[in-house]
Design a protein around this motif. Structure first.
Motif, PDB file in Angstrom:
ATOM      1  N   SER A   1      49.792  41.940  51.385  1.00  0.00           N
ATOM      2  CA  SER A   1      50.587  42.369  52.530  1.00  0.00           C
ATOM      3  C   SER A   1      51.755  43.243  52.082  1.00  0.00           C
ATOM      4  O   SER A   1      52.119  43.301  50.903  1.00  0.00           O
ATOM      5  CB  SER A   1      51.106  41.162  53.316  1.00  0.00           C
ATOM      6  OG  SER A   1      52.047  40.413  52.567  1.00  0.00           O
ATOM      7  N   CYS A   2      52.364  43.915  53.059  1.00  0.00           N
ATOM      8  CA  CYS A   2      53.425  44.883  52.805  1.00  0.00           C
ATOM      9  C   CYS A   2      54.730  44.190  52.411  1.00  0.00           C
ATOM     10  O   CYS A   2      54.896  42.977  52.559  1.00  0.00           O
ATOM     11  CB  CYS A   2      53.637  45.759  54.035  1.00  0.00           C
ATOM     12  SG  CYS A   2      54.208  44.836  55.491  1.00  0.00           S
ATOM     13  N   LEU A   3      55.663  45.007  51.935  1.00  0.00           N
ATOM     14  CA  LEU A   3      57.001  44.524  51.629  1.00  0.00           C
ATOM     15  C   LEU A   3      57.755  44.231  52.933  1.00  0.00           C
ATOM     16  O   LEU A   3      57.521  44.885  53.931  1.00  0.00           O
ATOM     17  CB  LEU A   3      57.754  45.585  50.823  1.00  0.00           C
ATOM     18  CG  LEU A   3      57.061  46.072  49.550  1.00  0.00           C
ATOM     19  CD1 LEU A   3      57.907  47.163  48.890  1.00  0.00           C
ATOM     20  CD2 LEU A   3      56.791  44.939  48.583  1.00  0.00           C
TER      21      LEU A   3
ATOM     22  N   SER B   1      47.644  37.026  41.595  1.00  0.00           N
ATOM     23  CA  SER B   1      46.533  37.956  41.825  1.00  0.00           C
ATOM     24  C   SER B   1      45.235  37.480  41.178  1.00  0.00           C
ATOM     25  O   SER B   1      44.183  38.079  41.388  1.00  0.00           O
ATOM     26  CB  SER B   1      46.888  39.346  41.296  1.00  0.00           C
ATOM     27  OG  SER B   1      46.888  39.364  39.880  1.00  0.00           O
ATOM     28  N   ILE B   2      45.324  36.432  40.379  1.00  0.00           N
ATOM     29  CA  ILE B   2      44.146  35.922  39.664  1.00  0.00           C
ATOM     30  C   ILE B   2      43.746  34.595  40.287  1.00  0.00           C
ATOM     31  O   ILE B   2      44.493  33.613  40.230  1.00  0.00           O
ATOM     32  CB  ILE B   2      44.454  35.743  38.172  1.00  0.00           C
ATOM     33  CG1 ILE B   2      44.926  37.069  37.573  1.00  0.00           C
ATOM     34  CG2 ILE B   2      43.231  35.224  37.435  1.00  0.00           C
ATOM     35  CD1 ILE B   2      45.486  36.955  36.165  1.00  0.00           C
ATOM     36  N   VAL B   3      42.588  34.571  40.901  1.00  0.00           N
ATOM     37  CA  VAL B   3      42.160  33.360  41.609  1.00  0.00           C
ATOM     38  C   VAL B   3      41.155  32.576  40.774  1.00  0.00           C
ATOM     39  O   VAL B   3      40.487  33.123  39.886  1.00  0.00           O
ATOM     40  CB  VAL B   3      41.539  33.698  42.982  1.00  0.00           C
ATOM     41  CG1 VAL B   3      42.511  34.487  43.839  1.00  0.00           C
ATOM     42  CG2 VAL B   3      40.234  34.460  42.838  1.00  0.00           C
ATOM     43  N   SER B   4      41.029  31.318  41.084  1.00  0.00           N
ATOM     44  CA  SER B   4      39.992  30.481  40.506  1.00  0.00           C
ATOM     45  C   SER B   4      38.671  30.797  41.198  1.00  0.00           C
ATOM     46  O   SER B   4      38.536  30.616  42.409  1.00  0.00           O
ATOM     47  CB  SER B   4      40.341  29.000  40.695  1.00  0.00           C
ATOM     48  OG  SER B   4      39.197  28.200  40.487  1.00  0.00           O
TER      49      SER B   4
ATOM     50  N   ARG C   1      52.252  39.145  49.740  1.00  0.00           N
ATOM     51  CA  ARG C   1      51.487  37.935  49.428  1.00  0.00           C
ATOM     52  C   ARG C   1      50.035  38.168  49.825  1.00  0.00           C
ATOM     53  O   ARG C   1      49.714  39.079  50.603  1.00  0.00           O
ATOM     54  CB  ARG C   1      52.073  36.725  50.135  1.00  0.00           C
ATOM     55  CG  ARG C   1      52.248  36.885  51.624  1.00  0.00           C
ATOM     56  CD  ARG C   1      52.912  35.671  52.228  1.00  0.00           C
ATOM     57  NE  ARG C   1      53.113  35.823  53.664  1.00  0.00           N
ATOM     58  CZ  ARG C   1      53.281  34.810  54.489  1.00  0.00           C
ATOM     59  NH1 ARG C   1      53.259  33.563  54.035  1.00  0.00           N
ATOM     60  NH2 ARG C   1      53.483  35.018  55.784  1.00  0.00           N
ATOM     61  N   PRO C   2      49.118  37.366  49.283  1.00  0.00           N
ATOM     62  CA  PRO C   2      47.704  37.575  49.588  1.00  0.00           C
ATOM     63  C   PRO C   2      47.402  37.323  51.061  1.00  0.00           C
ATOM     64  O   PRO C   2      47.817  36.304  51.626  1.00  0.00           O
ATOM     65  CB  PRO C   2      46.991  36.553  48.701  1.00  0.00           C
ATOM     66  CG  PRO C   2      47.978  36.202  47.633  1.00  0.00           C
ATOM     67  CD  PRO C   2      49.319  36.306  48.284  1.00  0.00           C
TER      68      PRO C   2
END
Length: 273
Positions: free
Chosen positions: A125-127, A38-41, A131-132
Motif C-alpha cells: 500500500s501507499c505511504l 516482504s518475505i513470507v512463509s 504494508r502488505p
C-alpha cells in the motif's frame, strides 16, 4: 583601456579536440534489501490457500470484455482470476476497504520485489501506510519466467491504458481504456472518483524494456483459456479489475483493436470455513 571582456574559452564539449568521457564501471547494486515483511512463509501461505479453496466459494463474477467491475474481500480470502474464454490481460486496483486513501503502490512494490511479480511476492500500500495488501500465491503461467528479450508477466511497472495518452498519440478523443473502465466501475459501484483510480497490477501481460532504447514493450500474452492467478488478501480489500480493451496486447496503443481480440475475465472469491 578597452572595456571589452576577453572571449570566453569554448566549453570542452564544443571543440574539435573533445575526447569522449570514460566512465568508471561498477557492478549493479540492489537498492532495496528485502525487509522481513516482504518475505513470507511459503508453508503459511500454501496453508492459507488450501484453507480458502476447501472452504466456501462466496462470490463469482465475470468482468465483460472492455469493461471493469469491483468486489470486496476479507482478510484471508483468496481471489482467483481466470482467463475465461481467450487470451486477455487485466488491470487491477486495490484499496483498503475501510480507508480508500490507503491504496496499492505499484512503484514501491516494484522496488521491494521486482518489475514483474512472482508467487509469494506481495502487493504493498501507499505511504504513509506501506504494508502488505495481498500476497500472490499461485500462477499457472509461472513457467514463462523471463524470455530472451527480457519480457516477463504480471508487471508492476505502473500505469494503465488511458484516453489521455491515446489522444496524445492519435490526436483523437476516445472513451474506452482501462482507466475509463475503472473510473466508471468505482464511481457507479462504490461512489469513488476518478482520482481514486491509481497505477495498476498488469496481470497476464507480457512486458519489458528494450535493450537498445529502454522503451517499454509488450508482447502478445501467452495466457490461454483456463490460465489463472490467485492472491490472498492481507487486509479487508476493495478490488477493481478491468478486462483491458487492448485484449491480449498484440496491437500497440493507438491502433484499432478488433473486438474478437478482447475477452472477459472470471473472478472467484473463496473463504475459509
Amino acid at each position: 583601456m578597452s572595456n571589452s571582456k576577453p572571449a570566453e574559452a569554448p566549453a570542452p564539449w564544443c571543440g574539435r579536440d573533445f575526447k569522449p568521457r570514460v566512465y568508471a564501471k561498477h557492478p549493479p547494486i540492489i537498492c532495496y534489501d528485502k525487509p522481513e515483511a516482504s518475505i513470507v512463509s511459503k508453508d503459511e501461505y500454501d496453508d492459507k490457500r488450501y484453507q480458502a479453496l476447501t472452504g466456501e466459494l462466496i462470490q463469482t463474477l465475470v468482468v465483460p470484455k472492455r469493461e471493469a467491475r469491483t468486489w470486496t474481500m476479507q482478510t484471508g480470502d483468496l481471489c482467483r482470476i481466470t482467463v475465461h474464454e481467450g487470451s486477455q490481460v487485466g488491470d487491477v486496483n486495490f484499496w483498503n476497504l475501510e480507508n480508500t486513501q490507503e491504496r496499492f503502490y505499484s512503484g514501491k512494490t516494484r522496488q521491494l520485489h521486482g518489475a514483474h511479480l512472482k508467487t509469494y511476492d506481495r502487493l504493498w500500500s501507499c505511504l504513509p501506510y506501506l504494508r502488505p495488501m495481498a500476497t500472490f500465491v499461485f500462477d499457472t503461467l509461472a513457467g514463462y519466467g523471463i524470455d530472451e528479450d527480457g519480457g516477463a508477466l504480471h508487471d508492476v511497472i505502473g500505469t494503465r491504458c488511458d484516453d489521455y495518452t491515446y489522444k496524445l498519440i492519435t490526436g483523437k478523443d476516445r472513451v474506452g481504456s482501462c482507466h475509463s473502465s475503472l473510473v466508471k466501475a468505482v464511481v457507479e459501484e462504490r461512489g469513488l472518483t476518478e482520482q481514486d483510480v491509481h497505477d495498476v497490477w498488469n496481470i497476464f501481460m507480457c512486458t519489458g524494456f528494450t535493450k537498445e532504447t529502454q522503451q517499454y514493450f509488450c508482447k502478445p500474452s501467452p495466457a490461454i483459456k483456463g490460465d489463472f492467478i490467485e492472491f490472498v488478501a492481507d487486509m479487508n480489500l476493495l478490488v477493481a479489475l478491468s478486462a483491458c480493451p487492448q485484449g491480449d496486447v498484440s496491437i500497440p496503443v493507438g491502433a484499432e483493436v478488433p473486438d474478437e481480440k478482447c475477452h472477459p475475465l472470471k473472478v472467484e472469491v473463496f473463504r475459509k470455513k
